[in-house]
Design a protein around this motif. Structure first.
Motif, PDB file in Angstrom:
ATOM      1  N   GLY A  14       0.823  -1.216   0.000  1.00 37.38           N
ATOM      2  CA  GLY A  14       0.000   0.000   0.000  1.00 37.38           C
ATOM      3  C   GLY A  14       0.850   1.256   0.000  1.00 37.38           C
ATOM      4  O   GLY A  14       0.353   2.338  -0.290  1.00 37.38           O
ATOM      5  N   ALA A  15       2.148   1.130   0.303  1.00 38.63           N
ATOM      6  CA  ALA A  15       3.033   2.299   0.290  1.00 38.63           C
ATOM      7  C   ALA A  15       3.564   2.477  -1.127  1.00 38.63           C
ATOM      8  O   ALA A  15       4.696   2.112  -1.432  1.00 38.63           O
ATOM      9  N   ASP A  16       2.729   3.036  -2.025  1.00 36.60           N
ATOM     10  CA  ASP A  16       3.199   3.119  -3.410  1.00 36.60           C
ATOM     11  C   ASP A  16       3.893   4.439  -3.726  1.00 36.60           C
ATOM     12  O   ASP A  16       4.367   4.634  -4.835  1.00 36.60           O
ATOM     13  N   THR A  17       3.912   5.335  -2.742  1.00 32.74           N
ATOM     14  CA  THR A  17       4.757   6.515  -2.921  1.00 32.74           C
ATOM     15  C   THR A  17       5.522   6.736  -1.625  1.00 32.74           C
ATOM     16  O   THR A  17       5.158   6.184  -0.585  1.00 32.74           O
ATOM     17  N   ARG A  18       6.544   7.550  -1.708  1.00 29.37           N
ATOM     18  CA  ARG A  18       7.275   7.917  -0.500  1.00 29.37           C
ATOM     19  C   ARG A  18       6.464   8.960   0.250  1.00 29.37           C
ATOM     20  O   ARG A  18       5.815   9.805  -0.349  1.00 29.37           O
ATOM     21  N   LYS A  19       6.495   8.898   1.572  1.00 29.51           N
ATOM     22  CA  LYS A  19       5.778   9.918   2.350  1.00 29.51           C
ATOM     23  C   LYS A  19       6.688  10.471   3.429  1.00 29.51           C
ATOM     24  O   LYS A  19       7.211   9.720   4.251  1.00 29.51           O
ATOM     25  N   PRO A  20       6.897  11.784   3.426  1.00 31.34           N
ATOM     26  CA  PRO A  20       7.720  12.352   4.494  1.00 31.34           C
ATOM     27  C   PRO A  20       6.980  12.260   5.827  1.00 31.34           C
ATOM     28  O   PRO A  20       5.751  12.258   5.865  1.00 31.34           O
ATOM     29  N   GLY A  21       7.725  12.179   6.899  1.00 31.08           N
ATOM     30  CA  GLY A  21       7.114  12.100   8.227  1.00 31.08           C
ATOM     31  C   GLY A  21       7.037  13.464   8.883  1.00 31.08           C
ATOM     32  O   GLY A  21       7.479  14.477   8.326  1.00 31.08           O
ATOM     33  N   LEU A  22       6.451  13.490  10.068  1.00 29.88           N
ATOM     34  CA  LEU A  22       6.306  14.754  10.777  1.00 29.88           C
ATOM     35  C   LEU A  22       7.663  15.344  11.157  1.00 29.88           C
ATOM     36  O   LEU A  22       7.808  16.564  11.228  1.00 29.88           O
ATOM     37  N   PHE A  23       8.639  14.469  11.377  1.00 26.38           N
ATOM     38  CA  PHE A  23       9.980  14.989  11.669  1.00 26.38           C
ATOM     39  C   PHE A  23      10.539  15.760  10.479  1.00 26.38           C
ATOM     40  O   PHE A  23      11.183  16.789  10.646  1.00 26.38           O
ATOM     41  N   ASP A  24      10.315  15.239   9.262  1.00 23.83           N
ATOM     42  CA  ASP A  24      10.743  15.983   8.070  1.00 23.83           C
ATOM     43  C   ASP A  24      10.030  17.327   8.015  1.00 23.83           C
ATOM     44  O   ASP A  24      10.625  18.368   7.742  1.00 23.83           O
ATOM     45  N   MET A  25       8.714  17.265   8.241  1.00 22.53           N
ATOM     46  CA  MET A  25       7.907  18.473   8.089  1.00 22.53           C
ATOM     47  C   MET A  25       8.257  19.537   9.121  1.00 22.53           C
ATOM     48  O   MET A  25       8.092  20.729   8.873  1.00 22.53           O
ATOM     49  N   ALA A  26       8.721  19.078  10.289  1.00 25.50           N
ATOM     50  CA  ALA A  26       9.019  20.030  11.369  1.00 25.50           C
ATOM     51  C   ALA A  26      10.453  20.551  11.302  1.00 25.50           C
ATOM     52  O   ALA A  26      10.856  21.336  12.165  1.00 25.50           O
ATOM     53  N   ASP A  27      11.200  20.131  10.287  1.00 28.28           N
ATOM     54  CA  ASP A  27      12.624  20.506  10.212  1.00 28.28           C
ATOM     55  C   ASP A  27      12.790  22.026  10.322  1.00 28.28           C
ATOM     56  O   ASP A  27      12.142  22.782   9.596  1.00 28.28           O
ATOM     57  N   GLY A  28      13.618  22.456  11.235  1.00 25.62           N
ATOM     58  CA  GLY A  28      13.834  23.887  11.464  1.00 25.62           C
ATOM     59  C   GLY A  28      12.837  24.477  12.447  1.00 25.62           C
ATOM     60  O   GLY A  28      13.007  25.581  12.940  1.00 25.62           O
ATOM     61  N   GLY A  29      11.784  23.751  12.726  1.00 23.37           N
ATOM     62  CA  GLY A  29      10.724  24.273  13.586  1.00 23.37           C
ATOM     63  C   GLY A  29      10.522  23.454  14.848  1.00 23.37           C
ATOM     64  O   GLY A  29      11.479  22.944  15.436  1.00 23.37           O
ATOM     65  N   THR A  30       9.257  23.331  15.235  1.00 24.40           N
ATOM     66  CA  THR A  30       8.904  22.682  16.503  1.00 24.40           C
ATOM     67  C   THR A  30       7.946  21.528  16.244  1.00 24.40           C
ATOM     68  O   THR A  30       7.014  21.662  15.454  1.00 24.40           O
ATOM     69  N   LEU A  31       8.184  20.407  16.923  1.00 27.36           N
ATOM     70  CA  LEU A  31       7.253  19.272  16.861  1.00 27.36           C
ATOM     71  C   LEU A  31       6.682  19.055  18.253  1.00 27.36           C
ATOM     72  O   LEU A  31       7.427  18.856  19.217  1.00 27.36           O
ATOM     73  N   PHE A  32       5.368  19.127  18.354  1.00 31.18           N
ATOM     74  CA  PHE A  32       4.687  18.958  19.647  1.00 31.18           C
ATOM     75  C   PHE A  32       4.080  17.564  19.716  1.00 31.18           C
ATOM     76  O   PHE A  32       3.187  17.229  18.934  1.00 31.18           O
ATOM     77  N   LEU A  33       4.583  16.768  20.639  1.00 32.14           N
ATOM     78  CA  LEU A  33       4.085  15.401  20.814  1.00 32.14           C
ATOM     79  C   LEU A  33       3.122  15.383  21.995  1.00 32.14           C
ATOM     80  O   LEU A  33       3.540  15.426  23.156  1.00 32.14           O
ATOM     81  N   ASP A  34       1.835  15.342  21.677  1.00 32.44           N
ATOM     82  CA  ASP A  34       0.813  15.385  22.718  1.00 32.44           C
ATOM     83  C   ASP A  34       0.572  13.965  23.230  1.00 32.44           C
ATOM     84  O   ASP A  34       0.707  13.008  22.476  1.00 32.44           O
ATOM     85  N   GLU A  35       0.203  13.860  24.498  1.00 28.14           N
ATOM     86  CA  GLU A  35      -0.079  12.565  25.118  1.00 28.14           C
ATOM     87  C   GLU A  35       1.083  11.603  24.924  1.00 28.14           C
ATOM     88  O   GLU A  35       0.919  10.453  24.526  1.00 28.14           O
ATOM     89  N   ILE A  36       2.271  12.091  25.253  1.00 28.72           N
ATOM     90  CA  ILE A  36       3.485  11.312  25.038  1.00 28.72           C
ATOM     91  C   ILE A  36       3.486  10.013  25.857  1.00 28.72           C
ATOM     92  O   ILE A  36       4.104   9.019  25.460  1.00 28.72           O
ATOM     93  N   GLY A  37       2.756  10.005  26.971  1.00 28.85           N
ATOM     94  CA  GLY A  37       2.689   8.808  27.817  1.00 28.85           C
ATOM     95  C   GLY A  37       2.081   7.610  27.111  1.00 28.85           C
ATOM     96  O   GLY A  37       2.217   6.469  27.557  1.00 28.85           O
ATOM     97  N   GLU A  38       1.391   7.863  26.005  1.00 27.11           N
ATOM     98  CA  GLU A  38       0.740   6.773  25.268  1.00 27.11           C
ATOM     99  C   GLU A  38       1.665   6.138  24.236  1.00 27.11           C
ATOM    100  O   GLU A  38       1.295   5.161  23.582  1.00 27.11           O
ATOM    101  N   LEU A  39       2.846   6.704  24.060  1.00 25.25           N
ATOM    102  CA  LEU A  39       3.745   6.187  23.022  1.00 25.25           C
ATOM    103  C   LEU A  39       4.263   4.806  23.411  1.00 25.25           C
ATOM    104  O   LEU A  39       4.759   4.613  24.516  1.00 25.25           O
ATOM    105  N   GLU A  40       4.168   3.849  22.504  1.00 18.05           N
ATOM    106  CA  GLU A  40       4.600   2.486  22.846  1.00 18.05           C
ATOM    107  C   GLU A  40       6.123   2.434  22.981  1.00 18.05           C
ATOM    108  O   GLU A  40       6.844   3.236  22.366  1.00 18.05           O
TER     109      GLU A  40
END
Ligand SMILES: Nc1ncnc2c1ncn2[C@@H]1O[C@H](COP(=O)(O)OP(=O)(O)O)[C@@H](O)[C@H]1O
Ligand SMILES: [Mg+2]
Length: 350
Positions: free
Chosen positions: A98-124
């Protein structure tokens, strides 16, 4: 504006979000936020649900040197684990079916800026390891990728859980916890900063209620309530009241019953009862009132709540914490022949 209207609090704006900080504790928090904003350190924002953790995160970005760069936020609780992973890190073409194209992640998108990880306690835990790696080295791999990606992202995280306890219980990695909590901001629950209630209510009223005013009894009820859902509950209550209100003024009956149920202003009958309880306890004659104190108290409470819900029995039952069957049985016992729909609200005896 009426003479008694409070002086409006200064309104700040962060990424399109309007905020007020009136209480001493929130003014101090806001000061801290502005100081913390200047550094690139990670900030862990803690507090109950609805207190304004995201507002704080946006303020941190807004006051930082990254303010004109990307702001990206994601809730670690909203998505299933495998989607959180592909959202955060992106994937290469063919990484999974199903991954027929490349998709940048939120880390790519936040480059140079800020990434807010909400409800971090839920991260596996597996993703906690990957996140730690990005935090330590600024590097990650996309899913199915072999190329090391380099990014410059400031991380902010929020949680409504006690992460230290999660660490003790082995649900959250200790190293990641310390890495995320380089700086910490604790946002107190609304019940611990009553000075904010009316300022927030004014802000939300201005936004949703046009130029309607609050009846004094409404202000009092807002101050009386304990706001278990914090600022989010207050915002929803004001929005609902503004939408419900028919006139120029928002009245007590326009507020959700859950907000007014505990307000002493709404329960004069109960107050009277409390006085008679006190009188009964302080000696004198032990002659019980007709029906007994307990039964009278129950009856008063039931009629008070019914009046508040405009005779709506299902709503009243919910507030009282009993089934509607039990409620109608009790009502029939008080007033045999009572119509199922209930009497007009004003005719309830006390
Ligand atoms: N100080 C504040 N001023 C204005 N609005 C606020 C403030 N704190 C919270 N809110 C509003 O209350 C709601 C809940 O806030 P949010 O930051 O999402 O809470 P949390 O992330 O802690 O659950 C949002 O609509 C937010 O805009
Ligand atoms: Mg939130």
């Amino acid at each position: 504006m009426s003479m008694s209207a409070p002086v409006p609090a200064p309104v700040y704006e962060f990424l399109g979000l309007r905020a007020v900080f009136t209480s001493p504790v929130m003014l101090a928090t806001f000061e801290r936020v502005r100081r913390f904003a200047r550094s690139d350190a990670t900030v862990l924002i803690e507090g109950e649900s609805g207190v304004g953790k995201e507002v704080v995160a946006r303020a941190l970005h807004h006051h930082s040197a990254r303010a004109n760069r990307a702001w990206v936020d994601v809730s670690c609780a909203a998505l299933p684990d495998n989607l959180v992973e592909s959202e955060l890190f992106g994937y290469e073409r063919g990484a999974f079916s199903g991954a027929d194209t490349r998709k940048p992640g939120l880390f790519d998108m936040a480059d140079g800026g800020t990434l807010f990880l909400d409800e971090i306690g839920e991260l596996e835990v597996r993703l906690q390891v990957k996140l730690l790696r990005v935090l330590d080295y600024g590097e990650f791999f996309r899913l199915g990728g072999t190329r090391k990606m380099k990014v410059d992202v400031r991380i902010l995280a929020a949680t409504n859980q006690d992460l230290e306890q999660a660490v003790e219980q082995g649900r959250f990695r200790k190293d990641l916890y310390h890495r995320l909590a380089q700086l910490r901001v604790l946002v107190p629950p609304l019940r611990d900063r009553p000075e904010d209630v009316l300022a927030l209510a004014e802000l939300f009223r201005g936004k949703h209620g046009l130029d309607k005013t609050f009846a004094p009894a409404v202000r009092e009820a807002l101050l009386q309530h304990s706001w278990p859902g914090n600022v989010r509950e207050l915002r929803n209550a004001v929005m609902a009241a503004a939408a419900t209100s028919a006139g120029e003024r928002i009245e007590l009956c326009d507020l959700p019953a859950s907000v007014t149920a505990g307000s002493s202003g709404m329960l004069p009958g109960l107050r009277r009862l409390a006085q008679s309880v006190e009188a009964a306890g302080s000696g004198g004659d032990d002659e019980p009132a007709e029906g007994g104190l307990l039964e009278n108290a129950e009856r008063s409470l039931i009629f008070q709540v019914l009046r508040q819900t405009n005779g709506h029995q299902e709503k009243a039952a919910r507030i009282l914490g009993i089934s509607s069957r039990t409620l109608s049985r009790k009502l029939r016992a008080y007033r045999p022949g009572l119509d199922e729909a209930g009497p007009p609200p004003e005719s309830f005896p006390l």
